[in-house]
Design an enzyme around this catalytic site. Structure first.
Site, PDB file in Angstrom:
ATOM      1  N   ASP A   1       0.813  -1.211   0.000  1.00 36.45           N
ATOM      2  CA  ASP A   1       0.000   0.000   0.000  1.00 36.45           C
ATOM      3  C   ASP A   1       0.849   1.266   0.000  1.00 36.45           C
ATOM      4  OD1 ASP A   1      -2.401   1.271  -0.075  1.00 36.45           O
ATOM      5  OD2 ASP A   1      -2.768   1.179   2.078  1.00 36.45           O
TER       6      ASP A   1
HETATM    7  C1  LIG Z   1       4.010  -8.266 -11.863  1.00 37.82           C
HETATM    8  C2  LIG Z   1       3.637  -7.703 -10.551  1.00 37.82           C
HETATM    9  C3  LIG Z   1       3.558  -8.643  -9.424  1.00 37.82           C
HETATM   10  C4  LIG Z   1       3.402  -6.370 -10.441  1.00 37.82           C
HETATM   11  C5  LIG Z   1       3.008  -5.701  -9.182  1.00 37.82           C
HETATM   12  C6  LIG Z   1       2.863  -4.212  -9.407  1.00 37.82           C
HETATM   13  C7  LIG Z   1       2.392  -3.532  -8.139  1.00 37.82           C
HETATM   14  C8  LIG Z   1       3.411  -2.991  -7.216  1.00 37.82           C
HETATM   15  C9  LIG Z   1       1.063  -3.433  -7.889  1.00 37.82           C
HETATM   16  C10 LIG Z   1       0.461  -2.775  -6.700  1.00 37.82           C
HETATM   17  C11 LIG Z   1      -0.811  -2.053  -7.103  1.00 37.82           C
HETATM   18  C12 LIG Z   1      -1.573  -1.377  -6.027  1.00 37.82           C
HETATM   19  C13 LIG Z   1      -3.024  -1.291  -6.244  1.00 37.82           C
HETATM   20  C14 LIG Z   1      -0.949  -0.838  -4.928  1.00 37.82           C
HETATM   21  C15 LIG Z   1      -1.630  -0.138  -3.821  1.00 37.82           C
HETATM   22  O1  LIG Z   1      -1.193   1.230  -3.721  1.00 37.82           O
HETATM   23  P1  LIG Z   1      -2.220   2.384  -4.054  1.00 37.82           P
HETATM   24  O2  LIG Z   1      -2.217   2.587  -5.534  1.00 37.82           O
HETATM   25  O3  LIG Z   1      -3.552   2.031  -3.472  1.00 37.82           O
HETATM   26  O4  LIG Z   1      -1.595   3.644  -3.354  1.00 37.82           O
HETATM   27  P2  LIG Z   1      -2.306   4.616  -2.268  1.00 37.82           P
HETATM   28  O5  LIG Z   1      -2.627   3.750  -1.092  1.00 37.82           O
HETATM   29  O6  LIG Z   1      -1.238   5.624  -1.968  1.00 37.82           O
HETATM   30  O7  LIG Z   1      -3.497   5.201  -2.931  1.00 37.82           O
END
Ligand SMILES: CC(C)=CCC/C(C)=C/CC/C(C)=C/COP(=O)(O)OP(=O)(O)O
Length: 301
Positions: free
Chosen positions: A42
């Site tokens: 996160d």
């Molecule tokens: C191939 C592979 C395994 C790739 C993984 C890529 C990756 C790191 C995905 C995470 C996506 C995600 C929704 C993260 C949450 O942070 P957020 O976007 O909700 O951030 P916030 O909490 O600050 O809004």
């Protein structure tokens, strides 16, 4: 002269603080190594805002953090690592973000299965878990390719939860369990009217044996291929599970460091894991303080 003294003072302070850090790290690092750690990655968008990154680069930075964490967990001897990469609810995000995240996933999955990738060098098997039918064809094919190509790796397991939510997983497992039970009933009672539970009772059978139980549902979970996690780490200080591994987290420790996921470089990964391992160790080793002491002393040797 004054400058030289303050330089020396600075160096002395650095040495002492590095020694203290090393001591703290050694204390935190005693005790058993968890077998399975799961991560809610996160804080990617918050990191991007903080660092003024370009749109799309937030999850790229998140992927680098995943590689750091994977490398460190492997070094430590953690056999199972699970990450929450994309929930079913994440499909409701703005189309531009969903599209760029899916593109990134496809690109990174292909990178991960190259011969010389970290996954192959370390012998890590990859599973993609979730309702993969919801993914676009290219991403689903990449995920399936990765599962096939890493199927003979056996040193550690990385489970990537995509198009995943726990409630969906539970419903899916209950449905599969019901279907399996009905098949059993049909087979056993081919001569009776199919699936007639009242008829079965009349034949003198115990009705309960036809009910589905916890172990049936357990077996049909997507995550049944790995043991339940010992620890779930959710970065960015949030302490909610957000529909992740609800069934499997009954006995696990939830740890919420304040660092945002992309801030997890190798050194931070090391300290965060050590800190949560310390909490976890105390919760899994016996309640008797003497037993605990003995355990840690033996483990240290
Ligand atoms: C191939 C592979 C395994 C790739 C993984 C890529 C990756 C790191 C995905 C995470 C996506 C995600 C929704 C993260 C949450 O942070 P957020 O976007 O909700 O951030 P916030 O909490 O600050 O809004």
């Amino acid at each position: 002269m004054e400058g030289a003294i303050s330089k020396q003072g600075g160096r002395l302070f650095e040495n002492i603080s590095s020694f203290v850090r090393q001591c703290i790290f050694s204390v935190l690092s005693v005790g058993p190594v968890p077998s399975h750690i799961a991560f809610i990655m996160d804080g990617n968008r918050r990191y991007s805002k903080k660092e003024n990154l370009l749109d799309g680069d937030e999850h790229r930075a998140g992927f680098s953090a995943l590689i750091n964490m994977l490398r460190y967990c492997y070094e430590l001897g953690v056999k199972y690592i699970t990450v929450y990469a994309f929930s079913i609810d994440n499909f409701k995000r703005c189309p531009g973000e969903v599209e760029s995240l899916m593109k990134l996933m496809q690109e990174k999955i292909d990178e991960l299965i190259k011969e010389e990738s970290i996954v192959n060098r370390l012998g890590i098997r990859i599973y993609f878990q979730g309702n993969l039918k919801l993914l676009s064809d290219p991403v689903r094919s990449a995920a399936e390719r990765a599962m096939v190509k890493t199927a003979s790796n056996s040193k550690a397991v990385l489970s990537v939860c995509v198009a995943y939510t726990s409630t969906h997983e539970i419903v899916h497992a209950v449905q599969e369990s019901c279907e399996e039970k009905w098949d059993e009933i049909r087979k056993q009672d081919a001569n009776n009217s199919v699936g007639n539970l009242i008829g079965l009772e009349e034949n003198g059978k115990d009705k309960d044996e036809h009910l589905i139980g916890v172990t049936d549902v357990d077996r049909h979970m997507y995550m049944a291929v790995v043991p339940d996690p010992d620890i779930i780490i959710r970065t960015s200080g949030e302490s909610r599970l957000s529909n992740f591994l609800l069934w499997q987290s009954a006995h696990c420790l939830l740890y919420s460091p304040t660092a945002l996921w992309p801030e997890i470089e190798l050194q931070i990964a090391k300290y965060q894991i050590a800190a949560c391992r310390f909490h976890w160790s105390w919760s899994v080793v016996s309640d008797d303080p003497l037993d605990r002491l003995q355990y840690f002393v033996v483990d240290k040797e």
